[in-house]
Design an enzyme around this catalytic site. Structure first.
Site, short mmCIF file in Angstrom:
data_model
loop_
_atom_site.label_atom_id
_atom_site.label_comp_id
_atom_site.label_asym_id
_atom_site.label_seq_id
_atom_site.Cartn_x
_atom_site.Cartn_y
_atom_site.Cartn_z
N THR A 165 0.85 -1.20 0.00
CA THR A 165 0.00 0.00 0.00
C THR A 165 0.88 1.25 0.00
OG1 THR A 165 -0.06 0.07 2.44
CG2 THR A 165 -1.79 -1.19 1.33
N ASP A 166 0.29 2.38 -0.39
CA ASP A 166 1.00 3.65 -0.31
C ASP A 166 0.16 4.63 0.50
OD1 ASP A 166 -0.97 4.82 -1.92
OD2 ASP A 166 0.19 4.58 -3.74
N ARG A 167 0.61 5.85 0.60
CA ARG A 167 -0.09 6.76 1.50
C ARG A 167 -1.43 7.24 0.96
NH1 ARG A 167 2.38 12.72 2.41
NH2 ARG A 167 1.76 13.62 0.44
#
Lengths: 139, 139, 139, 139
Positions: D14-16
């Site tokens: 996941t990323d931000r």
């Protein structure tokens, strides 16, 4: 106008074929996009602070000649299309030493409200940003 | 008790040394931790939904014997310490075929409020969760 | 002597906690190590060309304060120990804006023959390289 | 025939933005491809042992609906074209819970000699492998 972004290949970006793993070029496109946006006066971190995200809608990449650890490359980025709702970018990664093509690619993006994830029309809602992207395409 | 997590090495996890890049074992520890928490009835996604994050405070890894693409490994995870404020986990990655050790490692974590990032004492504030971690250590 | 390496956080290095994923600092240590070796006149790609690999034997990291997308950091690298058979490096990642500590860490490495993976004693077999590492530690 | 590959989203993917970083789907395509090849009796690690590599020539991905940590997905893989020189695969990633589409994509590949990197014609040089890919497309 073509925006240039310099990059040296990291060791962890290679795979056991001895060259850069193909998924990493997609990340370099993102890095180049981030620098392109900084160059036109719209740093992506600033856009997120303003409540706008620019998610990826499509991405594609054609692999021509591999590079490996410590090779220096330049990512050339160009706006192919922009209408305030969608932006399309083209990328060309070339070796810094001889200019030979490593990969070419493209990505398309929309603009969304960071809270609702609903699409935004920059022309109507953020004319200041609209003008900067438009100028980047036309120059 | 020792919790087991099976894993096959992905191609993109190798580097041009021909083996798994050393940073990826840190990611496997995370994967094993996530499965450990699921096993004890505290899925990490559920904890985040409840407003609790478990950030990494320290991590360490000792590299013994490399593995490469398509090798099957088992990550053995054990709770070394837990007091409601801090949890320490130990990991041992072994080859599935002969049980030989690939890497050993450890990580320590605190519990924080997902909104304020302030430390939480599970014993006082989430006795239900406290009991499950305690049981995992004692079993 | 302390070797400095500048770095801007990439978007893909963040996770859904909103900050850099903890595994990525291990990759930054590698990047800093590569630049350190270039600085002392022993580019790692050159060492591999000469048939010498420098695999990681242990790594550790302590997480102090997170950084996120577009933050600028400096990785300070220092040789803690070197005897021709083993090298130990210490890393300190600090924010470029205020110098506050992000993470600290360390790694140890041996030198191996790229073909046989057998350990090498640089002092005996590559005095030229031995001298450069020694100087880096002593300066 | 459609080949199925199950997958749970890792935290580090996941990323931000709170969802899987777009580059990771390209890696899932690879994972699905590896399992597809195992399913048809041509494990990729075995092909590399036999001196044949199958590098990526093009890749593309269309992003429909994001997934995040701990979501379970299925990658459906299908051979779109195969002639012994080139193979094209199509991918569809769907949520395991409701079957909704996450991303669609495609990749094309050639077959090369692992030593010379020269293209191979499987029909002429490895009829046994040719037959297996052909059958996978026709079924």
């Amino acid at each position: 106008m073509i925006y240039k972004y310099d990059r040296v290949v990291k060791y962890y970006e290679t795979d056991r074929m001895g060259v850069v793993h193909h998924s990493n070029y997609i990340r370099w496109f993102e890095e180049a996009r981030v620098e392109f946006m900084r160059d036109i006066g719209l740093p992506y971190s600033h856009m997120e602070d303003e409540g706008i995200m620019v998610p990826v809608v499509t991405v594609e990449c054609k692999y021509k000649n591999p590079v490996t650890f410590d090779d220096e490359v330049i990512v050339n980025t160009r706006v192919r299309k922009f209408n305030g709702i969608v932006i399309e970018l083209e990328y060309e990664v070339v070796r810094a030493d001889d200019g030979s093509i490593v990969v070419t690619g493209a990505s398309s993006h929309c603009f969304v409200d960071a809270k609702t994830f609903k699409p935004l029309n920059l022309k109507r809602e953020r004319a200041d940003m609209y003008d900067k992207f438009l100028k980047a395409m036309e120059d």
